[in-house]
Design an enzyme around this catalytic site. Structure first.
Site, PDB file in Angstrom:
ATOM      1  N   LYS A 194       0.812  -1.217   0.000  1.00  0.00           N
ATOM      2  CA  LYS A 194       0.000   0.000   0.000  1.00  0.00           C
ATOM      3  C   LYS A 194       0.851   1.274   0.000  1.00  0.00           C
ATOM      4  O   LYS A 194       0.380   2.340  -0.449  1.00  0.00           O
ATOM      5  CB  LYS A 194      -0.921   0.017   1.223  1.00  0.00           C
ATOM      6  CG  LYS A 194      -2.012  -1.040   1.230  1.00  0.00           C
ATOM      7  CD  LYS A 194      -3.171  -0.633   0.357  1.00  0.00           C
ATOM      8  CE  LYS A 194      -4.368  -1.547   0.550  1.00  0.00           C
ATOM      9  NZ  LYS A 194      -5.528  -1.117  -0.265  1.00  0.00           N
TER      10      LYS A 194
ATOM     11  N   SER B 254      -9.200   0.133   6.748  1.00  0.00           N
ATOM     12  CA  SER B 254      -9.153  -0.855   7.828  1.00  0.00           C
ATOM     13  C   SER B 254      -7.755  -0.988   8.409  1.00  0.00           C
ATOM     14  O   SER B 254      -7.557  -1.692   9.390  1.00  0.00           O
ATOM     15  CB  SER B 254      -9.630  -2.222   7.327  1.00  0.00           C
ATOM     16  OG  SER B 254      -8.781  -2.693   6.304  1.00  0.00           O
TER      17      SER B 254
END
Length: 331
Positions: free
Chosen positions: A57, A82
């Protein structure tokens, strides 16, 4: 291959690669003769668990943050996530010395919340529903004037994630197939465009839990399917595709392989015991896919011999993991 119609192309991915090169880690590709024997394939593991923030990410987050104009960046960035995107965005913002505001569900693993705070992210908790997450993020936007950076459905994010495929194919020239986890589709979309631009013949497959199989259902019926409920140990793979990621997955991804939680746990065990790599359930799904009957018995993949598997992240909440394992083994 022309991909400009998606807003993401090999050009945007290559630009991202140049922009983020000084910030990201060149993650290793690892091998295992034991897992090659078990799968009867030659496997190459792209270990993004060793990426900064512990996940792939960071590539997309870094591209989004460092592509902002100074005036935009000054007010900071905001997202709802999340955990893994939240930590990655917080770290990228910290490196650029701008504020980051992160909306996190109050059920998120503790280690992921800790990562966000460690990187200077300002945490706002929400209920564990998409509506609550989005509403909380909108309030933060209104209060701060920060720039929204979605976790997946964003051209900047997809282009950043696509740099993984360019790197992987340079490290393992013989690859004929890639298996990539799918949740919101940012990683799989970027990898599909990047890989097929470099090698149009390469096969790109998604890997998804059966308890959150919206991508597989969407591919099967040719339209975007949203699930009202998900149930899987792979908490990082519960998101849904969006209007940017879905057309790319629809057009460029060859298939989606689904696996159950027991197969994911077995792959996690192999990752720990054989690869000696600590991964969370969502990151073990690529190995679970290549070892699954769904893959082994599918005639289309018999010719896949040199398979690249993305180990997407390694931020494990061990307490939550043990609880999930105990619950599954009792049933």
């Amino acid at each position: 291959m022309a991909c400009k119609k998606y807003g993401v192309s090999i050009d945007t991915i290559q630009k991202a690669q140049i922009l983020i090169k000084e910030y990201i880690n060149l993650t290793p590709v690892i091998h295992s003769t034991t897992l090659n024997s078990l799968s009867r394939k030659t496997l190459f593991f792209k270990s993004e668990c060793f990426q900064k923030s512990g996940a792939f990410k960071f590539r997309g987050a870094a591209n989004a943050v460092f592509s902002l104009q100074e005036e935009q960046a000054a007010k900071g960035v905001v997202t709802h996530s999340s955990g893994n995107h939240a930590a990655a965005l917080s770290l990228a913002a910290q490196l650029r010395r701008i504020p980051s505001y992160v909306v996190i569900p109050n059920t998120a693993p503790k280690c992921k919340v800790a990562n966000v705070k460690r990187y200077g992210g300002i945490v706002r908790f929400s209920e564990p529903t998409m509506q609550s997450r989005e509403e909380t993020a909108i309030r933060v936007l209104q209060e701060t004037g920060a720039v929204l950076v979605p976790s997946s459905n964003d051209v900047r994010i997809i282009s950043g994630q696509g740099t993984l495929s360019l790197e992987f194919l340079d490290q393992a020239l013989e690859l004929d197939t890639l298996i990539v986890p799918i949740s919101g589709g940012g990683l799989l979309s970027g990898v599909a465009i990047g890989a097929k631009s470099k090698n149009p013949a390469i096969r790109v497959l998604g890997a998804e839990p059966k308890g959150a199989d919206d991508a597989a259902q969407s591919k099967a019926c040719g339209r975007l399917v949203s699930l009202s409920h998900t149930n899987t140990i792979a908490d990082g793979l519960r998101a849904s595709m969006g209007d940017i990621t879905w057309p790319i997955v629809r057009d460029l991804v060859d298939d989606i392989i689904t696996v159950n939680d027991e197969e994911i746990l077995q792959a996690m065990r192999y990752s720990y015991e054989i690869l000696k790599v600590a991964v969370e359930p969502s990151a073990a799904i690529g190995l679970a896919a290549v070892l699954s009957d769904n893959f082994k018995k599918h005639p289309c993949w018999n010719c896949s011999q040199n398979i690249g598997i993305v180990i997407s992240w390694g931020n494990v909440d061990l307490g939550a993991l043990w609880e999930s394992i105990s619950r599954i083994t009792r049933t």
